[in-house]
Design an enzyme around this catalytic site. Structure first.
Site, short mmCIF file in Angstrom:
data_model
loop_
_atom_site.label_atom_id
_atom_site.label_comp_id
_atom_site.label_asym_id
_atom_site.label_seq_id
_atom_site.Cartn_x
_atom_site.Cartn_y
_atom_site.Cartn_z
N ASN A 1 0.85 -1.20 0.00
CA ASN A 1 0.00 0.00 0.00
C ASN A 1 0.89 1.25 0.00
O ASN A 1 2.10 1.15 -0.05
CB ASN A 1 -0.95 -0.03 1.20
CG ASN A 1 -0.18 -0.13 2.49
OD1 ASN A 1 0.63 0.73 2.83
ND2 ASN A 1 -0.40 -1.22 3.23
N ASP B 1 -4.46 -9.71 12.74
CA ASP B 1 -4.58 -8.30 13.13
C ASP B 1 -3.61 -8.11 14.29
O ASP B 1 -3.89 -8.48 15.43
CB ASP B 1 -6.02 -7.97 13.53
CG ASP B 1 -6.20 -6.47 13.75
OD1 ASP B 1 -5.31 -5.86 14.37
OD2 ASP B 1 -7.19 -5.91 13.29
O1 C5P Z 1 -8.81 -2.40 11.00
P1 C5P Z 1 -7.82 -1.43 10.46
O2 C5P Z 1 -6.82 -2.05 9.52
O3 C5P Z 1 -8.42 -0.17 9.90
O4 C5P Z 1 -7.04 -0.95 11.79
C1 C5P Z 1 -5.98 -0.10 11.74
C2 C5P Z 1 -5.10 -0.30 12.94
O5 C5P Z 1 -4.85 -1.69 13.14
C3 C5P Z 1 -3.73 0.33 12.77
O6 C5P Z 1 -3.29 0.71 14.05
C4 C5P Z 1 -2.89 -0.81 12.20
O7 C5P Z 1 -1.52 -0.64 12.52
C5 C5P Z 1 -3.48 -2.00 12.90
N1 C5P Z 1 -3.47 -3.24 12.12
C6 C5P Z 1 -2.66 -4.30 12.51
N2 C5P Z 1 -2.68 -5.48 11.82
C7 C5P Z 1 -3.49 -5.65 10.75
C8 C5P Z 1 -4.33 -4.58 10.35
C9 C5P Z 1 -4.28 -3.40 11.04
O8 C5P Z 1 -1.90 -4.16 13.47
N3 C5P Z 1 -3.49 -6.78 10.11
#
Ligand code: C5P
Length: 415
Positions: free
Chosen positions: A211, A309
């Site tokens: 990204n 996540d």
């Molecule tokens: O759910 P979303 O991707 O929008 O959430 C964003 C937050 O979650 C950010 O702090 C990002 O660093 C973290 N994140 C993560 N691992 C993922 C996706 C997001 O730590 N696979």
């Protein structure tokens, strides 16, 4: 009695339109009971008269390196020794370049070179000049020399442009100098784990999914936390940024690698700030060889599987870790950020709008910060300044949080 009572402030004014604000700055220093002497460059005199600054500071204004009378009254070396702090406001791109390269071709730059006083620089210039890589390199040099930068701010400029480069307002300059001179590092002894940048999810040996994240925000947060005395560990995806000095940096590529590095270090951490733009999915299989074009089909189907996540898993596995997440949204910022604050079990979330001219790969940003029962807006400014404000907010909330923790907070379990 104020924080600057009796401080000898040498105010350097270089030639930018913001020089008119230096009159107010002088007045504010005097109000703080500081002793003020003003040194102006020849270009500064084109914008504001020495007489104004003389009247406000109550001292003769210094403008010329070769002024026999001024030298007889207070020589330039004497003046350099007199100063407790030197504040250059406005600091033009030209004056910044000279200071960065140790030039001494006018009275102001000579004084700076000859003085051991703490130096503060408040840049003021057109946004394109600020964004010029040469200026960036000069600023970096100043930072390496432990010179304190005050601003710049973002917004409308005298020339009509919009962007970073406006001089900070005089009251903010004075506030920041006072804060810096009296601050005790608030994250002293605190261990902070930060993720930054994008991840790369390999399709084959030469291709990957990724990204637009530049890592600038995460790196700026790491620097800001370090500045507040924290012991910082930065887990970084692939970025084009220099590895920060004195910060343990672990380079990773994929979400899975980032997760492993975070899991390993979360046990020792007090605060976890997840700033990385982690890919939500990765290819179900990574081909060992380059995927070839197939002449009989026009499409290629990829099967993707969900990545861990990292933030949610870490916050659930380490209930005593103070966790801060980020939420980059194109719509309904507050609603989505609030949802993530709860579902990912976070102590705080910093949300920003992404898309048109904001967010990823930009030098400036704005944040809406939410926590249980509260929120605050940090308006558009440089990512550097913004991360200082965010880290300050985090450290204030962490201070309250840690008083409610049991005495031994570092848990032993693995994620
Ligand atoms: O759910 P979303 O991707 O929008 O959430 C964003 C937050 O979650 C950010 O702090 C990002 O660093 C973290 N994140 C993560 N691992 C993922 C996706 C997001 O730590 N696979």
């Amino acid at each position: 009695m104020t924080n600057l009572t009796g401080t000898n402030v040498l105010l350097g004014i270089s030639g930018g339109i913001a020089a008119y604000k230096s009159a107010e700055l002088t007045r504010l220093f005097i109000k703080q009971n500081a002793n003020v002497r003003v040194c102006m460059t020849q270009s500064a005199i084109e914008f504001i008269t020495p007489l104004t600054l003389q009247a406000l500071s109550g001292n003769p204004v210094h403008t010329d390196l070769f002024d026999v009378e001024a030298e007889a009254a207070m020589g330039h070396i004497e003046l350099a020794k007199w100063a407790d702090i030197i504040v250059v406001a406005p600091a033009t791109a030209n004056t910044i370049a000279k200071i960065a390269h140790g030039r001494a071709d006018n009275l102001l730059t000579t004084l700076i070179l000859a003085s051991k006083a703490k130096l503060y620089i408040a840049p003021a210039m057109n946004q394109a000049m600020w964004a010029n890589p040469q200026t960036t390199a000069n600023i970096k040099q100043l930072e390496q020399n432990k010179i304190s930068l005050l601003g710049p701010d973002a917004g409308e400029q005298a020339c009509g442009d919009i962007g970073l480069g406006r001089m900070l307002e005089p009251a903010e300059i004075v506030d920041q100098i006072i804060a810096e001179s009296t601050a005790t590092p608030s994250l002293q002894g605190v261990s902070v784990l930060i993720t930054a940048g994008p991840t790369r999810e390999a399709l084959d040996p030469v291709r990957y999914l990724t990204n637009r994240s530049s890592g600038k925000m995460g790196y700026a947060i790491a620097e800001a936390a370090k500045k507040q005395g924290a012991q910082v560990t930065l887990v970084s995806g692939p970025v084009h940024l220099d590895t920060p000095a004195n910060i343990e940096t672990i380079d990773v590529e994929s979400a899975q690698e980032m997760f492993s590095a975070v899991s390993k270090h979360a046990k020792q951490a007090d605060i976890f700030i997840a700033c990385a733009a982690v890919a939500d999915f990765s290819p179900a299989t990574t081909s060992n060889n380059k995927i070839k074009k197939n002449s009989d089909t026009e499409t290629l189907e990829l099967t993707l599987t969900k990545n861990p996540d990292i933030l949610a898993e870490t916050s659930h596995a380490h209930p005593n870790l103070f966790t801060v997440g980020f939420a980059a949204e194109t719509t309904d910022l507050e609603k989505y950020a609030k949802g993530k604050l709860i579902s990912k079990k976070l102590n705080m979330i910093a949300a920003n709008k992404v898309g048109k001219n904001q967010g990823f790969d930009k030098d400036d940003n704005a944040l809406l910060v939410l926590w249980e029962g509260g929120k605050c807006t940090l308006p558009l400014t440089s990512k550097k300044h913004l991360s200082q404000q965010l880290v300050q907010l985090i450290s204030e909330h962490f201070e309250i949080y840690k008083h409610h923790l049991p005495s031994n907070t570092h848990d032993e379990q693995d994620v």
